[in-house]
Design an enzyme around this catalytic site. Structure first.
Site, mmCIF file in Angstrom:
data_model
loop_
_atom_site.group_PDB
_atom_site.id
_atom_site.type_symbol
_atom_site.label_atom_id
_atom_site.label_comp_id
_atom_site.label_asym_id
_atom_site.label_seq_id
_atom_site.Cartn_x
_atom_site.Cartn_y
_atom_site.Cartn_z
ATOM 1 N N HIS A 134 4.166 -5.245 -2.074
ATOM 2 C CA HIS A 134 2.967 -4.504 -2.199
ATOM 3 C C HIS A 134 3.370 -3.077 -3.004
ATOM 4 C CE1 HIS A 134 0.991 -6.344 1.387
ATOM 5 N NE2 HIS A 134 0.621 -7.226 0.244
ATOM 6 N N GLU A 180 7.543 -2.334 8.790
ATOM 7 C CA GLU A 180 6.532 -1.234 8.053
ATOM 8 C C GLU A 180 7.169 0.045 8.420
ATOM 9 O OE1 GLU A 180 3.974 -2.040 6.395
ATOM 10 O OE2 GLU A 180 3.543 -4.430 6.881
#
Length: 518
Positions: free
Chosen positions: A268, A454
């Site tokens: 991303h 993350e």
């Protein structure tokens, strides 16, 4: 170029710091005040001006995904004191478009911008958007002046709930990742959907605002060059293929071990912290900033593993300023396997050279090399912690993979206190894991330890730092620390014995929860 897009290069307007005699004219700069101001004839649609001693120019500029916007450059010699503000995103990773300039009831000049969306995602049927990066150039400043900035479509973004607790980054030095600090007065108004903050300009000049400090393509190329020139005899740099925009899919191979570890970053593109993580990892393995000197644990890791490290899976999206997609709108982290059944109306084939050549190239090489350990590095908008997402929902999740996951995460938490196990995504239900998600697909395909890591866009609550929050320097440190954990779990990666039954209580599996207290 097939996927080229037009961009709004700049938009500017005069902001006046009004004195009583000029307040009515200043209100004329606000579209909401045009009809009621006694000076309403001074500016009609940005194109006509009745005052002979004041001039205006108007240029219509467009973006291929937005209605036309009017650029206004206005100046007035009648005003005793004024500043000029120009907004631009015409640089690597930039994303914002100018909307308007106004003044508040207490005469604070306000600049409103809007985040541009990613191209439409065919699979997810949406236009993702959240990340922003723009430059504000302030001219004619004669004394400290506070300007208010507003993002007017924050409430419509992909993760609007994530604005709570978020603070905007700012810097006067775009390409210095360690110069960025946070705007502690950042506020999100749920009712209006506006995100706002203020900045005081003491002199004329530029300031940059961002969702997270940028990681430019030129910095990426510098990193690849440093790796290629490193002192390590086992390091090679090569291309896995090309992106839709024609950029190389760079991969760094290092180490001589029999176990294969792949670590991918920044699927991303708006998650810039992921490439800073890669930088920290590569620096520890290669000694990029220490003339090739590395520590003993890093040496052990290179003896145990052959690493394949992809610092940026989505360079096209990164340059274009996208949040989640590549040049044509594909969310690469949903492109690792087909969705649906062949022949069904909703069948979606992936990966393909037409939509996701980045994933196609990496997966082909992984099939060639095999994989014993895998990490996919990301950033999360909502949760203010570093965490792992495992393969709890995959068909092969069992005591072995659960033990590897828990031992790796526990070791990581000991090596770096910015990592923790208690908070994260709620695990997927058994046998309900999405096979098109990268870490799930790799875990199934190679029956190996595989996880998504993350990092927060917000502050990192275990070690709070409000001024800087989670930032590039800490992402680099976290990337370096992962080496310890990979060394720790290495003996068990293909262990056929019941090693999980002999793990210490410190390595026990913890079921993460997504609910947290700010």
């Amino acid at each position: 170029m097939l996927y080229a897009r037009s961009r709004i290069l700049t938009a500017a307007a005069l902001l006046t710091i009004p004195r009583p005699s000029s307040s009515a004219f200043v209100a004329c700069l606000s579209s909401s005040a045009l009809s009621s101001s006694p000076y309403s004839n001074c500016l009609r649609n940005g194109q006509s001006l009745l005052r002979s001693n004041t001039k205006t120019t108007a240029t219509r500029v467009t973006d291929n995904r937005y209605p036309s916007l009017l650029r206004r450059d206005v100046s007035s010699p009648l005003l005793l004191r004024s500043i000029s503000v120009s907004i631009s995103d015409a640089f690597d990773g930039g994303n914002a478009e100018f909307v308007e300039t106004t003044t508040t009831s207490n005469n604070v000049p306000t600049v409103t911008v809007r985040i541009k969306p990613d191209p439409f995602s065919e699979l997810e049927k949406t236009n993702h958007f959240q990340s922003f990066l723009f430059r504000a150039t302030i001219s004619d400043v004669t004394e400290p002046t506070t300007v208010r900035y507003v993002i007017d479509n924050a409430g419509d973004t992909s993760y609007s709930d994530a604005w709570e607790g978020f603070t905007t980054f700012f810097s006067e030095t775009l390409n210095d990742p360690d110069s960025w600090e946070r705007k502690l007065d950042t506020k999100f108004d749920k009712e209006s959907g506006h995100l706002s903050w203020t900045h005081t300009q003491s002199k004329s000049g530029s300031v940059y605002f961002s969702y997270f400090p940028p990681y430019s393509y030129s910095r990426h190329l510098d990193l690849i060059e440093q790796c290629a020139a490193s002192a390590s005899q086992s390091c090679t740099v090569f291309s896995l293929g090309k992106t839709l925009d024609g950029r190389e899919m760079d991969c760094v191979k290092v180490g001589t071990g029999s176990s294969v570890c792949w670590i991918n970053h920044r699927q991303h593109p708006g998650e810039n912290m992921a490439e800073y993580y890669a930088e920290g990892l590569l620096n520890r393995l290669l000694g990029l900033h220490s003339n090739g000197s590395i520590d003993g644990t890093a040496k052990n890791a290179l003896d145990m593993y052959t690493f394949y490290i992809v610092p940026n899976m989505n360079p096209d999206g990164a340059v274009r300023g996208h949040l989640r997609t590549n040049a044509c709108g594909s969310n690469l982290n949903r492109e690792w396997a087909p969705t649906g059944k062949p022949g069904d109306d909703d069948y979606y084939d992936a990966p393909t050279l037409e939509r996701s050549p980045e994933v196609y190239a990496v997966l082909n090489k992984m099939d060639e090399t095999g994989c014993d350990a895998f990490l996919d590095i990301h950033g999360d908008e909502l949760i203010p912690y570093n965490f792992l997402a495992g393969g709890e929902g995959t068909v092969n999740w069992g005591p072995r993979l659960k033990g590897l996951h828990s031992a790796f995460l526990a070791s990581y938490s000991r090596a770096n206190s910015d990592m923790q196990a208690a908070y994260g995504y709620d695990p997927e239900e058994p046998l309900c894991g999405r096979t098109n998600v990268c870490s799930n697909q790799i875990g199934i395909r190679f029956d190996c330890f595989s996880a998504t890591l993350e990092m927060p866009f917000k502050d990192c609550l275990p070690n709070s730092d409000p001024i800087r929050g989670w930032n590039p320097a800490r992402a680099r440190m976290l990337g370096g620390s992962v080496v310890d954990s990979l060394v720790y779990v290495h003996p068990h990666l293909r262990d056929k014995n019941d090693f999980w039954s002999m793990l210490s209580s410190e390595d026990a599996y913890v079921t993460p929860i997504s609910k947290f207290d700010e």
